[in-house]
Design a protein around this motif. Structure first.
Motif, PDB file in Angstrom:
ATOM      1  N   GLY A 170       0.846  -1.176   0.000  1.00 43.53           N
ATOM      2  CA  GLY A 170       0.000   0.000   0.000  1.00 43.53           C
ATOM      3  C   GLY A 170       0.882   1.227   0.000  1.00 43.53           C
ATOM      4  N   GLU A 171       0.298   2.405  -0.111  1.00 41.06           N
ATOM      5  CA  GLU A 171       1.125   3.607  -0.224  1.00 41.06           C
ATOM      6  C   GLU A 171       0.445   4.845   0.355  1.00 41.06           C
ATOM      7  OE1 GLU A 171      -1.395   3.018  -3.690  1.00 41.06           O
ATOM      8  OE2 GLU A 171       0.348   1.826  -3.110  1.00 41.06           O
ATOM      9  N   MET A 172       1.253   5.863   0.560  1.00 45.78           N
ATOM     10  CA  MET A 172       0.788   7.137   1.087  1.00 45.78           C
ATOM     11  C   MET A 172       1.475   8.275   0.332  1.00 45.78           C
ATOM     12  SD  MET A 172       1.473   8.825   4.841  1.00 45.78           S
ATOM     13  CE  MET A 172       1.075   7.319   5.717  1.00 45.78           C
ATOM     14  N   ILE A 173       0.682   9.154  -0.258  1.00 41.85           N
ATOM     15  CA  ILE A 173       1.222  10.358  -0.889  1.00 41.85           C
ATOM     16  C   ILE A 173       1.397  11.407   0.211  1.00 41.85           C
ATOM     17  CG2 ILE A 173       0.933  12.039  -2.744  1.00 41.85           C
ATOM     18  CD1 ILE A 173      -1.211  10.212  -3.933  1.00 41.85           C
ATOM     19  N   THR A 174       2.519  12.121   0.198  1.00 40.13           N
ATOM     20  CA  THR A 174       2.769  13.107   1.249  1.00 40.13           C
ATOM     21  C   THR A 174       3.244  14.438   0.655  1.00 40.13           C
ATOM     22  OG1 THR A 174       5.150  13.006   1.760  1.00 40.13           O
ATOM     23  CG2 THR A 174       3.815  11.123   2.435  1.00 40.13           C
ATOM     24  N   SER A 175       3.119  15.472   1.475  1.00 40.77           N
ATOM     25  CA  SER A 175       3.615  16.803   1.084  1.00 40.77           C
ATOM     26  C   SER A 175       5.031  17.034   1.589  1.00 40.77           C
ATOM     27  CB  SER A 175       2.693  17.887   1.648  1.00 40.77           C
ATOM     28  OG  SER A 175       2.640  17.820   3.075  1.00 40.77           O
ATOM     29  N   ILE A 176       5.644  15.984   2.146  1.00 40.16           N
ATOM     30  CA  ILE A 176       7.001  16.097   2.710  1.00 40.16           C
ATOM     31  C   ILE A 176       8.014  15.592   1.673  1.00 40.16           C
ATOM     32  CG2 ILE A 176       8.522  15.376   4.591  1.00 40.16           C
ATOM     33  CD1 ILE A 176       5.931  14.836   6.225  1.00 40.16           C
ATOM     34  N   PRO A 177       9.081  16.358   1.421  1.00 39.35           N
ATOM     35  CA  PRO A 177      10.049  15.972   0.380  1.00 39.35           C
ATOM     36  C   PRO A 177      11.060  14.924   0.845  1.00 39.35           C
ATOM     37  CG  PRO A 177      10.709  18.068   1.317  1.00 39.35           C
ATOM     38  CD  PRO A 177       9.402  17.700   1.987  1.00 39.35           C
ATOM     39  N   PHE A 178      10.567  13.723   1.155  1.00 39.51           N
ATOM     40  CA  PHE A 178      11.491  12.661   1.558  1.00 39.51           C
ATOM     41  C   PHE A 178      12.428  12.310   0.402  1.00 39.51           C
ATOM     42  CE2 PHE A 178       7.856  11.630   4.455  1.00 39.51           C
ATOM     43  CZ  PHE A 178       8.528  11.779   5.664  1.00 39.51           C
ATOM     44  N   GLU A 179      13.664  11.980   0.739  1.00 41.08           N
ATOM     45  CA  GLU A 179      14.624  11.564  -0.284  1.00 41.08           C
ATOM     46  C   GLU A 179      14.212  10.197  -0.844  1.00 41.08           C
ATOM     47  OE1 GLU A 179      19.369  10.371  -0.693  1.00 41.08           O
ATOM     48  OE2 GLU A 179      18.657  11.488   1.067  1.00 41.08           O
ATOM     49  N   PRO A 180      14.163  10.059  -2.159  1.00 46.70           N
ATOM     50  CA  PRO A 180      13.728   8.778  -2.738  1.00 46.70           C
ATOM     51  C   PRO A 180      14.764   7.680  -2.572  1.00 46.70           C
ATOM     52  CG  PRO A 180      14.409  10.292  -4.468  1.00 46.70           C
ATOM     53  CD  PRO A 180      14.421  11.083  -3.191  1.00 46.70           C
ATOM     54  N   ASP A 181      14.282   6.462  -2.445  1.00 42.39           N
ATOM     55  CA  ASP A 181      15.158   5.294  -2.393  1.00 42.39           C
ATOM     56  C   ASP A 181      15.449   4.808  -3.809  1.00 42.39           C
ATOM     57  OD1 ASP A 181      15.325   5.189   0.409  1.00 42.39           O
ATOM     58  OD2 ASP A 181      13.378   4.184   0.525  1.00 42.39           O
ATOM     59  N   THR A 182      16.431   3.947  -3.917  1.00 44.08           N
ATOM     60  CA  THR A 182      16.855   3.441  -5.225  1.00 44.08           C
ATOM     61  C   THR A 182      16.058   2.189  -5.596  1.00 44.08           C
ATOM     62  OG1 THR A 182      19.089   4.244  -4.803  1.00 44.08           O
ATOM     63  CG2 THR A 182      18.823   2.644  -6.582  1.00 44.08           C
ATOM     64  N   PRO A 183      15.480   2.173  -6.789  1.00 43.79           N
ATOM     65  CA  PRO A 183      14.758   0.968  -7.223  1.00 43.79           C
ATOM     66  C   PRO A 183      15.680  -0.246  -7.282  1.00 43.79           C
ATOM     67  CG  PRO A 183      14.189   2.837  -8.607  1.00 43.79           C
ATOM     68  CD  PRO A 183      15.351   3.275  -7.757  1.00 43.79           C
ATOM     69  N   ILE A 184      15.090  -1.426  -7.111  1.00 41.25           N
ATOM     70  CA  ILE A 184      15.850  -2.676  -7.170  1.00 41.25           C
ATOM     71  C   ILE A 184      15.910  -3.178  -8.608  1.00 41.25           C
ATOM     72  CG2 ILE A 184      15.871  -5.107  -6.451  1.00 41.25           C
ATOM     73  CD1 ILE A 184      14.520  -4.247  -3.869  1.00 41.25           C
ATOM     74  N   GLU A 185      17.079  -3.598  -9.008  1.00 42.19           N
ATOM     75  CA  GLU A 185      17.246  -4.100 -10.378  1.00 42.19           C
ATOM     76  C   GLU A 185      16.460  -5.389 -10.586  1.00 42.19           C
ATOM     77  OE1 GLU A 185      20.895  -5.560 -13.335  1.00 42.19           O
ATOM     78  OE2 GLU A 185      21.336  -4.514 -11.469  1.00 42.19           O
ATOM     79  N   ASP A 186      15.870  -5.517 -11.754  1.00 43.64           N
ATOM     80  CA  ASP A 186      15.108  -6.708 -12.117  1.00 43.64           C
ATOM     81  C   ASP A 186      15.996  -7.946 -12.000  1.00 43.64           C
ATOM     82  OD1 ASP A 186      14.076  -8.862 -13.832  1.00 43.64           O
ATOM     83  OD2 ASP A 186      12.531  -7.410 -14.370  1.00 43.64           O
TER      84      ASP A 186
END
Length: 376
Positions: A170-186
Protein backbone atom coordinates in the motif's frame (compact mmCIF):
# COMPACT_ATOMS: atom_id res chain seq x y z
CA UNK A 1 12.80 20.26 9.86
CA UNK A 2 15.63 17.86 9.06
CA UNK A 3 13.78 15.70 6.50
CA UNK A 4 16.51 13.06 6.30
CA UNK A 5 16.51 12.63 10.07
CA UNK A 6 12.73 12.43 10.08
CA UNK A 7 12.85 9.78 7.37
CA UNK A 8 15.04 7.61 9.59
CA UNK A 9 12.67 8.16 12.52
CA UNK A 10 9.76 7.12 10.33
CA UNK A 11 11.58 3.99 9.17
CA UNK A 12 12.31 3.05 12.78
CA UNK A 13 8.69 3.65 13.78
CA UNK A 14 7.43 1.57 10.85
CA UNK A 15 9.36 -1.40 12.23
CA UNK A 16 7.87 -0.83 15.69
CA UNK A 17 4.33 -1.11 14.34
CA UNK A 18 5.02 -4.24 12.29
CA UNK A 19 5.64 -2.91 8.78
CA UNK A 20 8.04 -5.38 7.18
CA UNK A 21 9.44 -3.06 4.51
CA UNK A 22 9.13 0.62 3.71
CA UNK A 23 10.38 2.63 0.75
CA UNK A 24 10.20 6.19 -0.51
CA UNK A 25 9.89 7.69 -3.97
CA UNK A 26 9.10 10.99 -5.62
CA UNK A 27 5.62 12.20 -6.48
CA UNK A 28 6.56 12.54 -10.14
CA UNK A 29 4.07 11.26 -12.73
CA UNK A 30 4.28 7.58 -13.70
CA UNK A 31 4.75 8.40 -17.38
CA UNK A 32 5.93 4.97 -18.55
CA UNK A 33 3.05 3.30 -16.72
CA UNK A 34 0.57 5.54 -18.51
CA UNK A 35 1.59 4.18 -21.90
CA UNK A 36 1.29 0.60 -20.64
CA UNK A 37 -2.16 1.21 -19.18
CA UNK A 38 -3.40 2.77 -22.40
CA UNK A 39 -2.10 -0.23 -24.33
CA UNK A 40 -3.77 -2.66 -21.89
CA UNK A 41 -7.11 -0.93 -22.44
CA UNK A 42 -6.66 -0.97 -26.20
CA UNK A 43 -6.01 -4.73 -26.09
CA UNK A 44 -8.90 -5.37 -23.69
CA UNK A 45 -6.51 -6.84 -21.13
CA UNK A 46 -7.69 -4.78 -18.14
CA UNK A 47 -9.93 -6.32 -15.46
CA UNK A 48 -12.42 -3.50 -14.98
CA UNK A 49 -11.75 -3.48 -11.24
CA UNK A 50 -9.16 -0.69 -11.62
CA UNK A 51 -9.64 3.06 -11.34
CA UNK A 52 -11.05 3.91 -14.80
CA UNK A 53 -9.34 7.32 -15.08
CA UNK A 54 -5.81 6.58 -16.28
CA UNK A 55 -4.68 10.15 -15.54
CA UNK A 56 -5.51 9.66 -11.86
CA UNK A 57 -3.61 6.37 -11.84
CA UNK A 58 -0.39 8.02 -12.96
CA UNK A 59 -0.59 11.63 -11.71
CA UNK A 60 -0.19 12.15 -7.94
CA UNK A 61 -0.89 15.89 -8.29
CA UNK A 62 -4.49 15.00 -9.16
CA UNK A 63 -4.86 13.21 -5.83
CA UNK A 64 -3.13 15.56 -3.35
CA UNK A 65 -2.30 19.26 -3.44
CA UNK A 66 1.41 19.75 -4.12
CA UNK A 67 2.64 16.23 -3.34
CA UNK A 68 6.39 15.85 -2.76
CA UNK A 69 6.89 12.14 -2.14
CA UNK A 70 5.17 8.75 -1.86
CA UNK A 71 5.76 6.18 0.87
CA UNK A 72 5.30 2.50 -0.02
CA UNK A 73 4.87 -0.20 2.62
CA UNK A 74 4.88 -3.99 2.47
CA UNK A 75 3.64 -6.69 4.84
CA UNK A 76 4.85 -10.26 4.37
CA UNK A 77 2.25 -13.02 4.48
CA UNK A 78 2.65 -16.79 4.98
CA UNK A 79 2.85 -19.23 2.09
CA UNK A 80 2.17 -22.33 4.19
CA UNK A 81 -0.40 -23.10 6.89
CA UNK A 82 0.77 -23.79 10.42
CA UNK A 83 -2.29 -25.96 11.01
CA UNK A 84 -3.12 -28.51 8.36
CA UNK A 85 -6.61 -29.47 7.30
CA UNK A 86 -7.65 -32.88 8.54
CA UNK A 87 -9.32 -34.39 5.49
CA UNK A 88 -11.57 -37.41 5.48
CA UNK A 89 -12.07 -39.72 2.56
CA UNK A 90 -14.69 -38.39 0.16
CA UNK A 91 -14.67 -34.86 1.58
CA UNK A 92 -13.74 -32.54 -1.26
CA UNK A 93 -12.28 -29.15 -0.48
CA UNK A 94 -11.67 -25.92 -2.34
CA UNK A 95 -8.81 -23.50 -1.85
CA UNK A 96 -8.53 -19.75 -1.37
CA UNK A 97 -5.32 -18.18 -2.67
CA UNK A 98 -2.70 -17.24 -0.09
CA UNK A 99 -3.46 -13.53 -0.42
CA UNK A 100 -6.90 -14.29 1.06
CA UNK A 101 -5.67 -16.17 4.10
CA UNK A 102 -6.33 -14.61 7.47
CA UNK A 103 -7.87 -11.20 8.06
CA UNK A 104 -8.62 -9.11 4.96
CA UNK A 105 -5.31 -7.45 4.06
CA UNK A 106 -7.04 -4.17 3.23
CA UNK A 107 -7.80 -3.75 6.94
CA UNK A 108 -4.25 -4.66 7.96
CA UNK A 109 -2.58 -2.26 5.55
CA UNK A 110 -4.98 0.58 6.31
CA UNK A 111 -4.29 0.17 10.01
CA UNK A 112 -0.53 0.43 9.44
CA UNK A 113 -0.93 3.43 7.14
CA UNK A 114 -3.21 5.15 9.65
CA UNK A 115 -0.57 4.73 12.36
CA UNK A 116 2.06 6.15 10.02
CA UNK A 117 -0.22 9.11 9.28
CA UNK A 118 -0.71 9.76 13.01
CA UNK A 119 3.04 9.62 13.61
CA UNK A 120 3.73 12.03 10.75
CA UNK A 121 1.00 14.43 11.90
CA UNK A 122 2.41 14.42 15.41
CA UNK A 123 5.79 15.51 14.05
CA UNK A 124 4.57 17.65 11.14
CA UNK A 125 1.04 18.91 11.98
CA UNK A 126 0.53 20.70 8.65
CA UNK A 127 1.55 17.69 6.53
CA UNK A 128 -0.87 16.70 3.79
CA UNK A 129 -1.32 12.95 3.39
CA UNK A 130 -3.39 10.52 1.32
CA UNK A 131 -3.18 6.77 1.86
CA UNK A 132 -4.55 4.03 -0.35
CA UNK A 133 -4.65 0.24 -0.60
CA UNK A 134 -5.54 -1.77 -3.69
CA UNK A 135 -8.73 0.11 -4.55
CA UNK A 136 -7.02 3.52 -4.60
CA UNK A 137 -6.18 5.44 -7.74
CA UNK A 138 -2.44 4.78 -7.93
CA UNK A 139 -0.92 1.47 -9.00
CA UNK A 140 0.40 -0.14 -5.81
CA UNK A 141 2.95 -2.12 -7.80
CA UNK A 142 4.25 0.88 -9.75
CA UNK A 143 4.78 2.83 -6.52
CA UNK A 144 6.44 -0.12 -4.77
CA UNK A 145 8.75 -0.72 -7.72
CA UNK A 146 9.91 2.89 -7.87
CA UNK A 147 10.25 3.07 -4.07
CA UNK A 148 12.66 0.12 -3.98
CA UNK A 149 10.32 -2.36 -2.27
CA UNK A 150 10.96 -4.90 -5.03
CA UNK A 151 11.07 -5.32 -8.77
CA UNK A 152 8.07 -5.99 -10.99
CA UNK A 153 8.34 -9.63 -11.95
CA UNK A 154 7.35 -11.31 -15.18
CA UNK A 155 4.26 -12.52 -13.31
CA UNK A 156 3.27 -8.86 -12.77
CA UNK A 157 3.79 -9.14 -9.01
CA UNK A 158 6.23 -7.17 -6.88
CA UNK A 159 9.05 -9.52 -5.90
CA UNK A 160 11.11 -8.56 -2.86
CA UNK A 161 14.56 -10.03 -2.12
CA UNK A 162 13.49 -10.75 1.45
CA UNK A 163 9.96 -12.14 1.12
CA UNK A 164 9.55 -13.05 -2.53
CA UNK A 165 6.20 -11.93 -3.91
CA UNK A 166 4.29 -12.95 -0.78
CA UNK A 167 3.70 -9.34 0.28
CA UNK A 168 0.76 -6.98 0.58
CA UNK A 169 1.53 -3.43 -0.49
CA UNK A 170 0.00 0.00 0.00
CA UNK A 171 1.13 3.61 -0.22
CA UNK A 172 0.79 7.14 1.09
CA UNK A 173 1.22 10.36 -0.89
CA UNK A 174 2.77 13.11 1.25
CA UNK A 175 3.62 16.80 1.08
CA UNK A 176 7.00 16.10 2.71
CA UNK A 177 10.05 15.97 0.38
CA UNK A 178 11.49 12.66 1.56
CA UNK A 179 14.62 11.56 -0.28
CA UNK A 180 13.73 8.78 -2.74
CA UNK A 181 15.16 5.29 -2.39
CA UNK A 182 16.86 3.44 -5.23
CA UNK A 183 14.76 0.97 -7.22
CA UNK A 184 15.85 -2.68 -7.17
CA UNK A 185 17.25 -4.10 -10.38
CA UNK A 186 15.11 -6.71 -12.12
CA UNK A 187 16.29 -10.18 -11.08
CA UNK A 188 14.02 -12.37 -13.20
CA UNK A 189 16.66 -12.77 -15.88
CA UNK A 190 15.79 -15.34 -18.54
CA UNK A 191 13.47 -17.32 -16.23
CA UNK A 192 9.96 -17.93 -17.63
CA UNK A 193 8.64 -20.43 -15.07
CA UNK A 194 5.68 -18.23 -14.12
CA UNK A 195 4.61 -17.87 -17.75
CA UNK A 196 4.82 -21.62 -18.24
CA UNK A 197 2.88 -22.31 -15.03
CA UNK A 198 -0.10 -20.06 -15.81
CA UNK A 199 -3.01 -22.46 -16.44
CA UNK A 200 -4.79 -20.21 -18.93
CA UNK A 201 -1.94 -18.39 -20.67
CA UNK A 202 -2.99 -15.12 -19.02
CA UNK A 203 0.65 -14.03 -18.82
CA UNK A 204 1.01 -12.88 -22.40
CA UNK A 205 4.68 -12.12 -21.94
CA UNK A 206 6.95 -11.08 -19.08
CA UNK A 207 5.29 -8.16 -17.32
CA UNK A 208 2.08 -8.24 -19.35
CA UNK A 209 -1.11 -9.95 -18.23
CA UNK A 210 -4.46 -10.38 -19.91
CA UNK A 211 -6.67 -10.09 -16.83
CA UNK A 212 -9.64 -11.48 -18.75
CA UNK A 213 -7.87 -14.88 -18.86
CA UNK A 214 -6.45 -14.78 -15.33
CA UNK A 215 -8.01 -17.33 -12.98
CA UNK A 216 -7.64 -14.93 -10.06
CA UNK A 217 -9.81 -12.44 -11.96
CA UNK A 218 -12.23 -15.05 -13.28
CA UNK A 219 -13.00 -16.38 -9.80
CA UNK A 220 -14.06 -12.86 -8.79
CA UNK A 221 -16.47 -12.26 -11.67
CA UNK A 222 -20.21 -12.69 -11.18
CA UNK A 223 -21.34 -14.11 -14.52
CA UNK A 224 -20.82 -17.48 -16.17
CA UNK A 225 -17.21 -18.63 -16.36
CA UNK A 226 -16.38 -19.09 -20.07
CA UNK A 227 -16.28 -22.76 -21.06
CA UNK A 228 -12.60 -22.79 -21.94
CA UNK A 229 -11.60 -21.86 -18.37
CA UNK A 230 -13.92 -24.00 -16.25
CA UNK A 231 -11.82 -27.14 -16.10
CA UNK A 232 -8.64 -25.09 -15.66
CA UNK A 233 -10.00 -23.50 -12.49
CA UNK A 234 -9.83 -26.85 -10.72
CA UNK A 235 -10.73 -26.54 -7.04
CA UNK A 236 -9.87 -22.85 -6.70
CA UNK A 237 -12.79 -21.03 -5.10
CA UNK A 238 -10.96 -17.70 -4.97
CA UNK A 239 -7.74 -16.50 -6.57
CA UNK A 240 -4.80 -18.38 -8.02
CA UNK A 241 -1.21 -18.87 -6.87
CA UNK A 242 0.26 -20.78 -9.81
CA UNK A 243 2.58 -18.02 -11.00
CA UNK A 244 3.76 -17.40 -7.43
CA UNK A 245 4.42 -21.00 -6.45
CA UNK A 246 6.39 -21.51 -9.68
CA UNK A 247 8.67 -18.54 -8.99
CA UNK A 248 12.20 -19.50 -7.83
CA UNK A 249 12.36 -16.34 -5.72
CA UNK A 250 9.49 -17.72 -3.61
CA UNK A 251 11.21 -21.00 -2.85
CA UNK A 252 11.27 -21.62 0.94
CA UNK A 253 9.74 -18.16 1.52
CA UNK A 254 7.25 -18.55 4.37
CA UNK A 255 6.87 -15.87 7.01
CA UNK A 256 4.58 -15.80 10.02
CA UNK A 257 5.13 -12.28 11.32
CA UNK A 258 1.49 -11.28 11.78
CA UNK A 259 -0.98 -13.30 13.83
CA UNK A 260 -3.90 -11.75 11.93
CA UNK A 261 -2.64 -13.34 8.71
CA UNK A 262 -2.71 -16.89 10.03
CA UNK A 263 -5.43 -18.78 8.17
CA UNK A 264 -8.22 -20.83 9.64
CA UNK A 265 -7.76 -24.05 7.63
CA UNK A 266 -11.51 -24.60 7.48
CA UNK A 267 -11.87 -21.19 5.80
CA UNK A 268 -8.78 -21.27 3.59
CA UNK A 269 -9.50 -24.83 2.42
CA UNK A 270 -13.25 -25.16 2.93
CA UNK A 271 -15.44 -28.18 2.35
CA UNK A 272 -17.17 -27.61 -0.98
CA UNK A 273 -20.63 -29.11 -0.57
CA UNK A 274 -21.66 -27.01 2.47
CA UNK A 275 -20.86 -23.82 0.52
CA UNK A 276 -23.81 -24.49 -1.80
CA UNK A 277 -26.32 -24.25 1.06
CA UNK A 278 -24.96 -21.18 2.85
CA UNK A 279 -27.34 -18.30 3.53
CA UNK A 280 -25.99 -14.76 3.22
CA UNK A 281 -25.61 -14.54 6.99
CA UNK A 282 -23.85 -17.90 7.22
CA UNK A 283 -21.51 -16.90 4.40
CA UNK A 284 -20.67 -13.63 6.15
CA UNK A 285 -20.07 -15.40 9.46
CA UNK A 286 -17.71 -17.95 7.90
CA UNK A 287 -15.94 -15.98 5.17
CA UNK A 288 -16.72 -12.33 5.88
CA UNK A 289 -13.33 -11.51 7.43
CA UNK A 290 -11.24 -12.65 4.45
CA UNK A 291 -10.53 -10.55 1.37
CA UNK A 292 -11.94 -13.29 -0.87
CA UNK A 293 -15.46 -12.51 0.35
CA UNK A 294 -15.60 -9.04 -1.18
CA UNK A 295 -17.80 -10.04 -4.12
CA UNK A 296 -20.28 -11.89 -1.92
CA UNK A 297 -21.27 -15.55 -1.79
CA UNK A 298 -22.53 -16.03 -5.38
CA UNK A 299 -19.10 -16.22 -7.10
CA UNK A 300 -17.77 -18.50 -4.35
CA UNK A 301 -20.76 -20.84 -4.71
CA UNK A 302 -20.38 -20.89 -8.49
CA UNK A 303 -16.68 -21.70 -8.13
CA UNK A 304 -17.47 -24.42 -5.59
CA UNK A 305 -19.76 -26.08 -8.13
CA UNK A 306 -17.02 -25.96 -10.75
CA UNK A 307 -14.67 -27.53 -8.20
CA UNK A 308 -17.15 -30.33 -7.44
CA UNK A 309 -17.34 -31.00 -11.18
CA UNK A 310 -13.54 -31.04 -11.29
CA UNK A 311 -13.54 -33.80 -8.67
CA UNK A 312 -16.51 -35.56 -10.33
CA UNK A 313 -17.94 -35.77 -6.83
CA UNK A 314 -20.98 -38.04 -7.10
CA UNK A 315 -21.92 -37.31 -3.49
CA UNK A 316 -22.64 -33.71 -4.55
CA UNK A 317 -25.29 -34.62 -7.15
CA UNK A 318 -28.21 -34.12 -4.75
CA UNK A 319 -26.84 -30.70 -3.69
CA UNK A 320 -26.42 -29.61 -7.29
CA UNK A 321 -29.93 -30.77 -8.16
CA UNK A 322 -31.27 -28.59 -5.34
CA UNK A 323 -29.42 -25.58 -6.81
CA UNK A 324 -30.72 -26.38 -10.29
CA UNK A 325 -34.32 -26.64 -9.05
CA UNK A 326 -34.51 -23.87 -6.46
CA UNK A 327 -31.79 -21.24 -6.93
CA UNK A 328 -33.01 -17.85 -8.19
CA UNK A 329 -29.73 -16.95 -9.88
CA UNK A 330 -29.47 -18.10 -13.53
CA UNK A 331 -25.67 -18.29 -13.18
CA UNK A 332 -26.04 -20.66 -10.23
CA UNK A 333 -28.63 -22.84 -11.98
CA UNK A 334 -26.62 -22.93 -15.20
CA UNK A 335 -23.37 -23.77 -13.45
CA UNK A 336 -25.12 -26.50 -11.44
CA UNK A 337 -26.43 -27.97 -14.71
CA UNK A 338 -22.95 -27.98 -16.24
CA UNK A 339 -21.49 -29.58 -13.10
CA UNK A 340 -24.16 -32.29 -13.14
CA UNK A 341 -23.31 -33.07 -16.74
CA UNK A 342 -19.62 -33.34 -15.89
CA UNK A 343 -20.24 -35.62 -12.91
CA UNK A 344 -22.75 -37.70 -14.84
CA UNK A 345 -24.84 -40.67 -13.75
CA UNK A 346 -28.51 -41.58 -14.14
CA UNK A 347 -29.73 -39.33 -11.33
CA UNK A 348 -27.88 -36.30 -12.66
CA UNK A 349 -29.11 -36.70 -16.24
CA UNK A 350 -32.68 -37.39 -15.12
CA UNK A 351 -32.65 -34.13 -13.17
CA UNK A 352 -31.27 -32.30 -16.20
CA UNK A 353 -34.09 -33.64 -18.37
CA UNK A 354 -36.67 -32.45 -15.83
CA UNK A 355 -35.04 -29.03 -15.65
CA UNK A 356 -34.98 -28.76 -19.43
CA UNK A 357 -38.75 -29.07 -19.51
CA UNK A 358 -39.39 -26.18 -17.10
CA UNK A 359 -36.40 -23.82 -17.42
CA UNK A 360 -37.26 -20.44 -18.98
CA UNK A 361 -33.94 -18.62 -18.88
CA UNK A 362 -32.16 -18.91 -22.24
CA UNK A 363 -28.65 -18.90 -20.76
CA UNK A 364 -29.55 -21.71 -18.36
CA UNK A 365 -31.21 -23.65 -21.19
CA UNK A 366 -27.92 -23.52 -23.09
CA UNK A 367 -26.04 -24.87 -20.07
CA UNK A 368 -28.58 -27.71 -19.67
CA UNK A 369 -28.18 -28.64 -23.33
CA UNK A 370 -24.39 -28.65 -22.98
CA UNK A 371 -24.68 -30.84 -19.91
CA UNK A 372 -27.05 -33.29 -21.59
CA UNK A 373 -24.74 -33.56 -24.58
CA UNK A 374 -22.15 -35.12 -22.28
CA UNK A 375 -24.46 -38.16 -21.96
CA UNK A 376 -24.17 -39.02 -25.62
Amino acid sequence: MDVQKFKQELIAYSKEIGIDKIGFTTADPFSELKNRLIRQQELGYHSGFEEPDIEKRVTPTLLLDEPRSIISIALAYPSKMKDRVVSKKGERRGIFSRASWGLDYHHLLRDKLKKLEEFIKMKVPDARLKSMVDTGELSDRAVAERAGIGWSGKNCAIITPEFGSYVYIGEMITSIPFEPDTPIEDQCGSCTKCLEACPTGALVQGGQINAQRCISFLTQTKGFIPDEFREKIGNRVYGCDSCQTACPHNKVKNFHFHEEMEPDPEVAKPLLRPILQLSNREFKNKFGDVSGSWRGKKPIQRNAMIALAHFKDESAVSDLIEVLKNEASPVARGTAAWALGKIGGETAFAALEKAKAVETDSAVQIEIEKALSLNK
